[in-house]
Design a protein around this motif. Structure first.
Motif, PDB file in Angstrom:
ATOM      1  N   GLY A 138       0.804  -1.218   0.000  1.00 27.02           N
ATOM      2  CA  GLY A 138       0.000   0.000   0.000  1.00 27.02           C
ATOM      3  C   GLY A 138       0.839   1.272   0.000  1.00 27.02           C
ATOM      4  O   GLY A 138       0.459   2.273   0.600  1.00 27.02           O
ATOM      5  N   VAL A 139       1.990   1.213  -0.672  1.00 29.53           N
ATOM      6  CA  VAL A 139       2.866   2.384  -0.739  1.00 29.53           C
ATOM      7  C   VAL A 139       3.246   2.645  -2.193  1.00 29.53           C
ATOM      8  O   VAL A 139       3.218   1.732  -3.018  1.00 29.53           O
ATOM      9  CB  VAL A 139       4.155   2.193   0.101  1.00 29.53           C
ATOM     10  N   PRO A 140       3.600   3.900  -2.512  1.00 29.37           N
ATOM     11  CA  PRO A 140       4.098   4.173  -3.867  1.00 29.37           C
ATOM     12  C   PRO A 140       5.407   3.428  -4.110  1.00 29.37           C
ATOM     13  O   PRO A 140       6.187   3.202  -3.178  1.00 29.37           O
ATOM     14  CB  PRO A 140       4.347   5.689  -3.860  1.00 29.37           C
ATOM     15  N   LEU A 141       5.654   3.074  -5.349  1.00 31.52           N
ATOM     16  CA  LEU A 141       6.856   2.321  -5.698  1.00 31.52           C
ATOM     17  C   LEU A 141       8.123   3.028  -5.209  1.00 31.52           C
ATOM     18  O   LEU A 141       9.002   2.395  -4.628  1.00 31.52           O
ATOM     19  CB  LEU A 141       6.926   2.103  -7.212  1.00 31.52           C
ATOM     20  N   ALA A 142       8.214   4.329  -5.390  1.00 36.93           N
ATOM     21  CA  ALA A 142       9.412   5.069  -4.984  1.00 36.93           C
ATOM     22  C   ALA A 142       9.684   4.950  -3.490  1.00 36.93           C
ATOM     23  O   ALA A 142      10.838   4.952  -3.055  1.00 36.93           O
ATOM     24  CB  ALA A 142       9.284   6.538  -5.371  1.00 36.93           C
ATOM     25  N   GLU A 143       8.625   4.799  -2.707  1.00 34.22           N
ATOM     26  CA  GLU A 143       8.802   4.711  -1.254  1.00 34.22           C
ATOM     27  C   GLU A 143       9.498   3.420  -0.831  1.00 34.22           C
ATOM     28  O   GLU A 143      10.101   3.363   0.237  1.00 34.22           O
ATOM     29  CB  GLU A 143       7.445   4.834  -0.565  1.00 34.22           C
ATOM     30  N   LEU A 144       9.443   2.394  -1.649  1.00 29.89           N
ATOM     31  CA  LEU A 144      10.148   1.150  -1.333  1.00 29.89           C
ATOM     32  C   LEU A 144      11.643   1.379  -1.204  1.00 29.89           C
ATOM     33  O   LEU A 144      12.320   0.678  -0.467  1.00 29.89           O
ATOM     34  CB  LEU A 144       9.932   0.101  -2.427  1.00 29.89           C
ATOM     35  N   PHE A 145      12.152   2.353  -1.935  1.00 33.71           N
ATOM     36  CA  PHE A 145      13.593   2.577  -1.983  1.00 33.71           C
ATOM     37  C   PHE A 145      14.094   3.529  -0.902  1.00 33.71           C
ATOM     38  O   PHE A 145      15.281   3.755  -0.790  1.00 33.71           O
ATOM     39  CB  PHE A 145      13.982   3.121  -3.356  1.00 33.71           C
ATOM     40  N   GLU A 146      13.177   4.079  -0.113  1.00 34.42           N
ATOM     41  CA  GLU A 146      13.558   5.017   0.939  1.00 34.42           C
ATOM     42  C   GLU A 146      13.656   4.282   2.259  1.00 34.42           C
ATOM     43  O   GLU A 146      12.736   3.587   2.657  1.00 34.42           O
ATOM     44  CB  GLU A 146      12.518   6.128   1.060  1.00 34.42           C
ATOM     45  N   ARG A 147      14.758   4.466   2.918  1.00 39.57           N
ATOM     46  CA  ARG A 147      14.922   3.854   4.231  1.00 39.57           C
ATOM     47  C   ARG A 147      14.389   4.834   5.267  1.00 39.57           C
ATOM     48  O   ARG A 147      14.781   5.985   5.303  1.00 39.57           O
ATOM     49  CB  ARG A 147      16.381   3.537   4.500  1.00 39.57           C
ATOM     50  N   ARG A 148      13.486   4.358   6.098  1.00 39.14           N
ATOM     51  CA  ARG A 148      12.868   5.217   7.094  1.00 39.14           C
ATOM     52  C   ARG A 148      13.207   4.722   8.487  1.00 39.14           C
ATOM     53  O   ARG A 148      13.313   3.533   8.732  1.00 39.14           O
ATOM     54  CB  ARG A 148      11.354   5.222   6.921  1.00 39.14           C
TER      55      ARG A 148
END
Length: 88
Positions: free
Chosen positions: A69-79
């Motif tokens: 349930g997240v945008p594809l680009a958000e997969l690559f961001e480490r939070r």
């Protein structure tokens, strides 16, 4: 310690996000096969991709993002735990 490349940081971010998702599904008492199904993947494919994340295809990553349930680009961001982007 050597500095990680952008690709290594992105790979780590995807694995961390998937590990958290898998752990949450386990807490919900859902099996590994159900978790893989919810991500639109076969169980064995998911296991291989977790072991070798650099082998994910773009299509698989799109399905994972949809499953999470997240945008594809958000997969690559480490939070971090508080939701802020990590400064690694």
């Amino acid at each position: 310690m050597p500095t990680k490349t952008t690709a290594q940081r992105q790979r780590d971010a995807i694995v961390i996000r998937l590990e958290k998702y898998i752990a949450s599904r386990k807490r919900e008492k859902l099996g590994c096969h159900q978790t893989a199904d919810s991500l639109g993947m076969e169980y064995h494919t998911l296991r291989r991709r977790m072991a070798y994340p650099e082998t994910f295809t773009l299509f698989e990553l799109q399905r994972v993002a949809e499953g999470l349930g997240v945008p594809l680009a958000e997969l690559f961001e480490r939070r971090d735990a508080d939701g802020s982007e990590s400064a690694e």
